[in-house]
Design a protein around this motif. Sequence first.
Motif, PDB file in Angstrom:
ATOM      1  N   CYS A 372      35.996  49.951  27.522  1.00 27.05           N
ATOM      2  CA  CYS A 372      37.198  50.743  27.734  1.00 27.05           C
ATOM      3  C   CYS A 372      37.815  51.155  26.391  1.00 27.05           C
ATOM      4  CB  CYS A 372      38.205  49.920  28.532  1.00 27.05           C
ATOM      5  SG  CYS A 372      39.822  50.683  28.616  1.00 27.05           S
ATOM      6  N   ARG A 373      37.978  52.441  26.203  1.00 29.99           N
ATOM      7  CA  ARG A 373      38.440  52.922  24.893  1.00 29.99           C
ATOM      8  C   ARG A 373      39.881  52.535  24.609  1.00 29.99           C
ATOM      9  NH1 ARG A 373      34.043  55.852  23.131  1.00 29.99           N
ATOM     10  NH2 ARG A 373      33.069  56.984  24.838  1.00 29.99           N
ATOM     11  N   ARG A 374      40.692  52.455  25.641  1.00 28.61           N
ATOM     12  CA  ARG A 374      42.087  52.102  25.413  1.00 28.61           C
ATOM     13  C   ARG A 374      42.179  50.669  24.879  1.00 28.61           C
ATOM     14  NH1 ARG A 374      45.814  55.470  27.525  1.00 28.61           N
ATOM     15  NH2 ARG A 374      44.133  56.166  28.861  1.00 28.61           N
ATOM     16  N   ASN A 388      40.816  46.857  31.883  1.00 33.66           N
ATOM     17  CA  ASN A 388      40.256  48.191  31.738  1.00 33.66           C
ATOM     18  C   ASN A 388      41.274  49.195  32.233  1.00 33.66           C
ATOM     19  OD1 ASN A 388      37.842  47.323  30.725  1.00 33.66           O
ATOM     20  ND2 ASN A 388      36.980  46.993  32.759  1.00 33.66           N
ATOM     21  N   CYS A 389      41.347  50.343  31.553  1.00 31.29           N
ATOM     22  CA  CYS A 389      42.470  51.235  31.837  1.00 31.29           C
ATOM     23  C   CYS A 389      42.240  52.137  33.042  1.00 31.29           C
ATOM     24  CB  CYS A 389      42.781  52.080  30.608  1.00 31.29           C
ATOM     25  SG  CYS A 389      41.615  53.418  30.309  1.00 31.29           S
ATOM     26  N   GLY A 390      40.987  52.445  33.341  1.00 33.14           N
ATOM     27  CA  GLY A 390      40.721  53.346  34.460  1.00 33.14           C
ATOM     28  C   GLY A 390      40.968  54.799  34.127  1.00 33.14           C
ATOM     29  N   ASN A 391      41.410  55.096  32.917  1.00 34.80           N
ATOM     30  CA  ASN A 391      41.722  56.474  32.553  1.00 34.80           C
ATOM     31  C   ASN A 391      41.030  56.884  31.256  1.00 34.80           C
ATOM     32  OD1 ASN A 391      42.920  58.979  32.851  1.00 34.80           O
ATOM     33  ND2 ASN A 391      44.887  58.352  31.964  1.00 34.80           N
ATOM     34  N   CYS A 392      39.838  56.294  31.013  1.00 38.59           N
ATOM     35  CA  CYS A 392      39.035  56.755  29.875  1.00 38.59           C
ATOM     36  C   CYS A 392      37.616  57.025  30.396  1.00 38.59           C
ATOM     37  CB  CYS A 392      39.020  55.728  28.750  1.00 38.59           C
ATOM     38  SG  CYS A 392      38.002  54.282  29.048  1.00 38.59           S
ATOM     39  N   CYS A 395      35.651  53.856  31.437  1.00 32.84           N
ATOM     40  CA  CYS A 395      36.068  53.270  32.717  1.00 32.84           C
ATOM     41  C   CYS A 395      35.598  54.135  33.890  1.00 32.84           C
ATOM     42  CB  CYS A 395      37.585  53.128  32.776  1.00 32.84           C
ATOM     43  SG  CYS A 395      38.202  51.768  31.776  1.00 32.84           S
TER      44      CYS A 395
HETATM   45 ZN    ZN Z   1      39.429  52.592  29.940  1.00 34.16          ZN
END
Ligand code: ZN
Length: 731
Positions: A372-374, A388-392, A395
């Motif tokens: 996860c990049r965030r 995990n952010c779910g917005n990268c 993810c």
């Molecule tokens: Zn992420």
Amino acid sequence: MNNEKALQALEFYYGYKSFRPMQAEIIEKITSGKDTLILMPTGGGKSICYQIPAIIMEGTGVIVSPLISLMKDQVEALKSNGVEAAYLNSSLTAAEQRDVEERLYSGKLDMIYVSPEKLVTKEFVLSLSRIKINLFAIDEAHCVSAWGHDFRPEYTHLKFLKQQYPNTPVVACTATADKITRRDIVKQLQMQEPEVFISSFDRPNLSLDVRPGVKRFEQILKFIKERPNQSGIVYCLSRKSTESVAAKLRAKDIDAEHYHAGMPPQKRAQVQEDFINDKTPIVCATIAFGMGIDKSNVRWVIHYNMPQNIEGFYQEIGRAGRDGVASDTMLFYSYADVQNWKDIISKNESSQNEIKLSKLNRMQQYATSLFCRRKVLLNYFSENWRDNCGNCDICKNPPEYFNGTVIAQKALSAIYRLRQNTGLLLLIDVLRGSQRREIFDKGYNKIKTYGAGRDYSFQEWRHYLEQLLNQGYIEIAHDDGNKIKLTTASQAVLFEGEKVQLIKLVTAQQRAEKDRKKANVKVKIERNRVRDDVFEHLRQLRATMAREEGIPPYIIFSDATLEEMAAMKPTTEAAMQQISGVGAQKWKKYGRTFMRAIETYCKENNIDLTPPPVKEVVVAPKPKKDPKAPKIPTAEQTYQLYQKGLTVEQIAEQRELKGSTIAGHLVKLYEAGRNIPIQKFVSKTEIQQVAEAIQSMEEPYRAGEIFVALQEQLTYPKIYFALAYIRKQKS
Ligand code: ZN
Ligand code: ADP
């Protein structure tokens, strides 16, 4: 008491219904006279923290701000909310200056914004003694520290504030400050036992995406076409590329301008102005662009090249989505950019080089991350982030590994046979059996691996070789013409049978396909908002009104406010005032116009005017369990509902459990001999898929692994059911 006043001011002037985390607490501290240090990311809502105290306390707040353009913008926004504010800096004429001073002395101003240069002049210091000051706010406070990256010598004189006004609270705000800078701010400003507020640097409304730097322009074009009428910035490394990208966009009928420090100041100012006023939606720029732009509705930021470090990158993507509305960021990565930076850094002999290279390395790690990049970003800023952010992109599309040993062997043995004497491009050409003259001249067509990698495209090879590089199987000799060299790890692959894992190259097309399938994965946004024709209609109305008034559109209403209007379709005064961002002044000035626009447009276009049902979040306590009731085993409870004819999803919802848990219950009962027709939950083909996937795995099979192996096409419950079926067949 203050709290109540503060909330009233928030509602009355800004039209917001509640404070964001920390804001109320910060305001409470400031109004009780405490020095305060606020660290929040850009767009976090720092300004309100000192503006509201300045409004509700007796006297005038003095706000020090380093950027003239920002000052003007902030003051304009305040005025449009009905707050008495003004600014003093070198851009005013003598007459304008006198006018502001008069208002200041008469005590009418809630806030006066000044540049640091102005603040420290004798005349101004004198004039301060004539007014009652309720607080000093220092914006961009990191400029006071020589450790920070924007050191401003004038800021170091600001210590006189605390010396002359020991009882007036000093509020220091910044969006970038490591520990040393933080300490320095407190020391330099001589703050007295300050309250320190540090909010998370996460910007959940920004999506993060990294793409291989191939066919960049085509990718950008597609990206922009998917986002009509949105405003964005394309950051490029060179002045020339800002010009060429903008020109290429215009050739495709997309309105874009370029911006860099080499342009005449007037032209630069014009481009910036047009961008702020939504006249030019897209600007291709070097990093010279963006400092001092307060535009809240920048909807996306693209990096054509990888920036040199994460600080810069985060600051640049931070210019998107200041209004909190979902916004997108996209970074192109290629190893060539890393190389370019290394060359630039090493050309300069500086004691800072080592730090710069290590920062570059961290940036590259972000771009090549498999996690996860965030998480990578926030951990860089020392926030220990686990979820995990779910917005990268990672993810949304976890990388697919495959056994890449043969590919690695081909590449490594080619390097070996080429005597580690070629660069990346020539190596790929040899692998692909190119007919290039140079290859024949050098006799490379005679080596054994010539053409051994024909099956893969140039792009694929580059992608795989970069992975081999990142995994340490090869290295690049920067001191020897960037030739590709083998490492000890490559020996292990060539001679000791070490296995290599690689990640598949996902083409833009495959990616689009996946994204389509996952379109239901939506980022949670704050309130009830939509972006539809009604929104578009209101956006245009806003643009027209802004042009007439000569102010930037987002000063009238933010995108977030328009989205909420489009969703709620307020047609009464009460409903309109419920919209976040519609304060007393805005209601008076624009409320009816927008209300009417919504009504007329919807009627003309047969759009239902009733607002969507408000989803009520029921926070009622869960019904207490009767301690005397007999306890039914959880699997049995599931079974009872199943017998009533409920589906797995329905049972999961009713019992507030995960679907996979319910599947687990049913499988358990099935294996215990209960009559449950498993085949009803999973099809033959799906069972077949799972059977194939587990062939290359070892027992006990893990559902997660199967989920990934099947490219996330099968839900966990289905995987559980399929496994149960397979086990039964075997036994
Ligand atoms: Zn992420
Ligand atoms: P910063 O100064 O930290 O970069 P701003 O103070 O400009 O951030 O705030 C960013 C955006 O968030 C602005 O549009 C602001 O009006 C909005 N905002 C701030 N506080 C609130 C709040 N409590 N409710 C809704 N919006 C808010």
